[in-house]
Scaffold this active site. Structure first.
Site, PDB file in Angstrom:
ATOM      1  N   GLU A 180      -4.367 -10.417  -5.978  1.00 19.07           N
ATOM      2  CA  GLU A 180      -4.991 -11.403  -5.526  1.00 19.07           C
ATOM      3  C   GLU A 180      -3.959 -12.757  -5.539  1.00 19.07           C
ATOM      4  O   GLU A 180      -3.458 -13.117  -6.725  1.00 19.07           O
ATOM      5  CB  GLU A 180      -6.003 -11.925  -6.740  1.00 19.07           C
ATOM      6  CG  GLU A 180      -7.396 -10.729  -6.451  1.00 19.07           C
ATOM      7  CD  GLU A 180      -8.493 -11.196  -7.320  1.00 19.07           C
ATOM      8  OE1 GLU A 180      -8.736 -12.407  -7.870  1.00 19.07           O
ATOM      9  OE2 GLU A 180      -8.953 -10.384  -7.944  1.00 19.07           O
ATOM     10  N   GLU A 215      -8.822  -7.436 -13.731  1.00 15.41           N
ATOM     11  CA  GLU A 215      -8.597  -8.597 -14.905  1.00 15.41           C
ATOM     12  C   GLU A 215      -9.393  -8.288 -16.008  1.00 15.41           C
ATOM     13  O   GLU A 215      -9.972  -9.228 -16.641  1.00 15.41           O
ATOM     14  CB  GLU A 215      -9.051  -9.711 -14.294  1.00 15.41           C
ATOM     15  CG  GLU A 215      -8.402 -10.316 -13.013  1.00 15.41           C
ATOM     16  CD  GLU A 215      -9.002 -11.715 -12.419  1.00 15.41           C
ATOM     17  OE1 GLU A 215      -9.862 -12.322 -13.022  1.00 15.41           O
ATOM     18  OE2 GLU A 215      -8.014 -12.359 -11.450  1.00 15.41           O
TER      19      GLU A 215
HETATM   20  O1  AHR Z   1     -11.256 -13.868  -6.053  1.00 12.61           O
HETATM   21  C1  AHR Z   1     -12.068 -14.131  -6.859  1.00 12.61           C
HETATM   22  C2  AHR Z   1     -12.204 -13.897  -8.272  1.00 12.61           C
HETATM   23  O2  AHR Z   1     -10.948 -14.269  -8.870  1.00 12.61           O
HETATM   24  C3  AHR Z   1     -12.230 -12.122  -8.636  1.00 12.61           C
HETATM   25  O3  AHR Z   1     -13.316 -11.770  -8.610  1.00 12.61           O
HETATM   26  C4  AHR Z   1     -11.456 -12.243  -9.860  1.00 12.61           C
HETATM   27  O4  AHR Z   1     -10.622 -11.046  -9.949  1.00 12.61           O
HETATM   28  C5  AHR Z   1     -10.620 -13.331 -10.003  1.00 12.61           C
HETATM   29  O5  AHR Z   1     -10.647 -14.136 -11.071  1.00 12.61           O
END
Ligand code: AHR
Length: 517
Positions: free
Chosen positions: A292, A173
């Site tokens: 994610e 990210e």
């Molecule tokens: O999954 C939790 C957090 O969410 C992770 O650390 C990040 O990549 C995302 O914003």
């Protein structure tokens, strides 16, 4: 009663289903690691301190690749902190989650745990506060058989054979202002390109993921993805997507349509990647790692400012210790509606199986997770556990491009969307097929006819459903089985037509197979 029709034909193939689609994610965040998978004092702990009750649940869930060690955590992490004798490992402050990291679980321990759950270890390197040299060093330590100082250090630390990690994530990210080392798109892109080239020089077997936008609502989406790919297209194998979904302001109708958002997001990223492909006159097609995804009651504000997460999400007492070990963080308790959305998000991923060849439900234990544990106590399945476990087990072969004819309903966020969502999978060699269906209607049952005649002579093997008169019913420590998988008693197959009635706000999976000879 409304009806819908689905047609599944083996000639209309989206693409092969990569088993990596059923991956997961463990970050050093909250209680995902400590008191999640690792708790040496727990009655079920094995000789390495891993909870065997959790290992059993993870195996049953059917996860494949497991991304590690973060997440936002990785941008402040030095991989060396987690190797060597445990009593000499440093205690560090995790800036991402305002916690103390004891480093009692690091690369060796996590690799051993991944083996216990029959998974594949996938590793994120730090491109936030660290540079290409750090990435090179961890890949050398992990993957080079022997003969270099780092490889021999791994052997001295007890691991003779290399870890053989294939999938490496180039940061996390990096478009997010909250990320340590956040930088403008072309700064990150140049660093990612340099790092990717170096890693391939060291180990040509690696598969590399460039960090795409952290959410389609980011103001820099999809500009970020285009710029990153313009610099890295030839160097990487994947661009990442991240997406979290939640019900806002009691608008269940829009929330149930989250897979439509995921579809649109994916279509935009695919178009962006293909634009860069065309601009570069490239023969290569880039795949997507949706590394994610989940339901997460994070709130838009918080998504932009995760460093504030402790204020909002910590449920334990923080007074007196502002940097606690393994605080309770983001321990969302999921409802039936959340599970229906998770089932729908898996349908969306399967619908894009030609391009999404790796994905990680975020996360696995305690933190926005399908499995919850109590320190010293039990571990149990959340509602979202079930659609994931069933889809991972039944979806095999290829995903089919099904035609769904159903009524529509109107949503605040997305306009008019179909009431019924569906995808089918077909494993011609194994003689099996599966259909996954969601009814998004808040009030009405819908009877769906699925034309599966073209898939051959199949019979109905099993059916599973998540549905409850209370769409907000949840599993808790005290009532861990309030919501369970049921069979869908209405499913029947005759003359190549599967008929099944879907209750309002429900998810159903039906497996078909060749009759035994
Ligand atoms: O999954 C939790 C957090 O969410 C992770 O650390 C990040 O990549 C995302 O914003």
């Amino acid at each position: 009663m409304p009806t819908a029709r689905v047609t599944a034909d083996p000639s209309f193939v989206v693409g092969p289903i990569n088993r990596r689609l059923f991956g997961s994610f463990i970050e050093h965040m909250g209680r995902a690691v400590y008191t999640g998978i690792y708790e040496p004092e727990h009655p079920t702990a094995d000789e390495e301190g891993f909870r065997q009750d959790v290992i059993e649940l993870v195996k049953e869930l059917g996860v494949t690749g497991i991304r590690y060690p973060g997440g936002n955590f990785v941008s402040g992490f030095h991989w060396r902190d987690g190797i060597g004798p445990k009593d000499q490992r440093p205690r560090r402050l995790s800036l991402a989650w305002r916690a103390t990291e004891t480093n009692q679980v690091g690369l060796h321990e996590f690799a051993s745990w991944v083996q216990k759950v029959d998974g594949e270890l996938m590793y994120a390197v730090n491109l936030g506060t660290a540079d290409t040299r750090d990435s090179l060093q961890v890949v050398e330590y992990a993957n080079i058989p022997k003969g270099s100082t780092l490889a021999d250090e791994r052997i001295a630390n007890g691991r003779t054979s290399p870890f053989g990690i294939k999938m490496w994530y180039l940061g996390n990210e990096m478009d997010g202002p909250w990320q340590l080392g956040h930088s403008p798109a072309d700064d990150y892109a140049k660093k990612a390109s340099r790092t990717a080239k170096a890693l391939r020089q060291l180990d040509p077997q690696v598969e590399l993921v460039a960090s795409g936008s952290s959410h389609p609502t980011m103001p820099t989406f999809p500009y970020w993805d285009r710029v990153v790919l313009e610099h890295t297209y030839d160097d990487v194998d994947y661009i990442s997507c991240h997406g979290y979904y939640e019900e806002k302001n009691g608008d269940l109708g829009s929330f149930l349509a989250a897979p439509v958002k995921m579809d649109r997001y994916l279509d935009t990223v695919i178009a962006t990647a293909d634009y860069v492909k065309a601009a570069k006159r490239s023969e290569k097609t880039l795949n997507i790692s949706f590394d994610e995804w989940n339901v997460w009651y994070l709130g838009d504000n918080l998504r932009q400012f995760p460093r504030q997460a402790d204020r909002f999400y910590r449920t334990d007492e923080i007074e007196g210790n502002d940097w606690p070990e393994a605080p309770r963080l983001a321990e969302d308790v999921y409802s039936v509606a959340d599970a229906v959305v998770v089932g729908g998000l898996l349908i969306s991923l399967l619908r894009h199986a030609d391009r999404v060849t790796s994905a990680s439900m975020s996360m696995l234990v305690n933190v926005i997770a399908p499995i919850t544990t109590e320190p010293g106590g039990p571990a149990w399945r959340q509602t979202t556990y079930y659609p994931f476990a069933v889809t991972s087990r039944l979806a095999a072969g290829v995903a089919l491009d099904v035609r769904v004819e159903s009524g529509q309903y109107s949503t605040e966020e997305l306009g008019s969307v179909p009431l019924v969502d569906a995808v089918a999978t077909h494993d011609a060699e194994g003689g099996r097929a599966a259909v996954f269906l969601v009814n998004r209607s808040l009030a009405e049952e819908i009877t769906v006819t699925v034309n599966v005649g073209a898939l051959g002579n199949l019979s109905l093997l099993e059916s599973h459903m998540i549905s409850d008169p209370d769409v907000y019913a949840r599993n808790t420590k005290d009532v861990p089985d309030r919501v369970r998988l049921k069979s869908n008693p209405t499913a029947s197959l005759a003359n190549g037509v599967l008929t099944v009635t879907l209750p309002p706000v429900s998810w159903t999976a039906v497996a078909l197979s060749k009759p035994k000879a």
